[in-house]
Design a protein around this motif. Structure first.
Motif, PDB file in Angstrom:
ATOM      1  N   GLU A 145       0.827  -1.211   0.000  1.00  0.00           N
ATOM      2  CA  GLU A 145       0.000   0.000   0.000  1.00  0.00           C
ATOM      3  C   GLU A 145       0.857   1.256   0.000  1.00  0.00           C
ATOM      4  O   GLU A 145       0.516   2.260  -0.647  1.00  0.00           O
ATOM      5  N   ASP A 146       1.987   1.223   0.749  1.00  0.00           N
ATOM      6  CA  ASP A 146       2.879   2.382   0.770  1.00  0.00           C
ATOM      7  C   ASP A 146       3.464   2.649  -0.616  1.00  0.00           C
ATOM      8  O   ASP A 146       3.575   3.814  -1.045  1.00  0.00           O
ATOM      9  N   LYS A 184       0.860   4.285  -2.850  1.00  0.00           N
ATOM     10  CA  LYS A 184       0.676   5.714  -2.550  1.00  0.00           C
ATOM     11  C   LYS A 184       1.824   6.544  -3.110  1.00  0.00           C
ATOM     12  O   LYS A 184       1.614   7.658  -3.601  1.00  0.00           O
ATOM     13  N   LEU A 185       3.048   6.038  -3.022  1.00  0.00           N
ATOM     14  CA  LEU A 185       4.194   6.784  -3.532  1.00  0.00           C
ATOM     15  C   LEU A 185       4.118   6.939  -5.050  1.00  0.00           C
ATOM     16  O   LEU A 185       4.534   7.962  -5.612  1.00  0.00           O
ATOM     17  N   ARG A 186       3.562   5.962  -5.737  1.00  0.00           N
ATOM     18  CA  ARG A 186       3.428   6.031  -7.180  1.00  0.00           C
ATOM     19  C   ARG A 186       2.211   6.838  -7.614  1.00  0.00           C
ATOM     20  O   ARG A 186       2.029   7.089  -8.808  1.00  0.00           O
ATOM     21  N   GLY A 187       1.381   7.194  -6.661  1.00  0.00           N
ATOM     22  CA  GLY A 187       0.214   8.038  -6.985  1.00  0.00           C
ATOM     23  C   GLY A 187      -0.883   7.312  -7.700  1.00  0.00           C
ATOM     24  O   GLY A 187      -1.640   7.917  -8.480  1.00  0.00           O
ATOM     25  N   LYS A 188      -1.016   6.017  -7.491  1.00  0.00           N
ATOM     26  CA  LYS A 188      -2.074   5.250  -8.166  1.00  0.00           C
ATOM     27  C   LYS A 188      -3.260   5.043  -7.232  1.00  0.00           C
ATOM     28  O   LYS A 188      -3.142   5.063  -6.038  1.00  0.00           O
TER      29      LYS A 188
END
Length: 199
Positions: A191-192, A195-199
């Protein structure tokens, strides 16, 4: 009538031999001390909901005009057994005070990292701290904590149940513990990453 009397020479009486105590037996001066092992306390204790483990204790001697002055440094690891762990170094004139200082510093440096339901880490990782280098890999349930020295103390205090580890660098416990913390701080869940990839 004369009778010849034969005199039998008497054998000297030998004193009774006293049993000598075997080497290493009971002595009035106390038992001989064996070789000094590593100054480490392996029995963790709980205090305030945190597990405390002393990784190593070093004695430092300072040579002064009147002789030597001794002080102690203690490397302490604390954790809540649920993915939160910290470590600290305490220095004092006696061992107990050094451990208390290390405990206080460890509670101020707590970090939080993810633990998957299987009781292991999310992914494989290699981390370095100074000359220490540690490799960690997830393991299946029932494997246990395959680690030694400071890495085991860190993982057990954090609550990791199954993991494979290997020390690839220095054997200094301070650097090994630091490398283990760098590895745990770098862990990310799926999940982290999303979120970092913005998906």
């Amino acid at each position: 009538m004369s009778s010849d009397t034969t005199t039998v020479p008497q054998q000297p009486v030998q004193p009774a031999a006293t049993e000598r105590p075997e080497r290493g037996g009971d002595r009035t001066g106390g038992e001989r001390r064996g070789p000094r092992g590593p100054r480490r306390r392996d029995n963790p204790r709980e205090e305030g909901g945190f597990k405390e483990a002393v990784v190593t204790i070093n004695r430092v001697a300072k040579v002064v005009k009147g002789g030597k002055r001794f002080s102690f440094s203690a490397l302490v690891v604390v954790g809540d057994g649920a993915g939160q762990v910290g470590f600290g170094l305490g220095k004092a004139k006696d061992v107990q005070a050094a451990i208390l200082k290390g405990n206080a510093h460890a509670r101020k440096s707590l970090i939080k990292f993810p633990i998957v339901p299987e009781g292991t880490i999310p992914h494989e990782i290699v981390a370095k701290f100074a000359s220490g280098k540690v490799w960690m890999k997830p393991a299946t349930p029932g494997t246990g904590v395959i680690a030694g020295g400071g890495v085991r103390a860190v993982l057990e205090a954090a609550g990791v149940k199954n993991v494979l580890t290997k020390s690839l660098g220095s054997s200094n416990p301070f650097n090994i513990v630091g490398a283990a913390f760098e590895a745990l701080k770098s862990l990310r869940t799926k999940e982290d990453i999303v979120k970092l990839r913005g998906k």
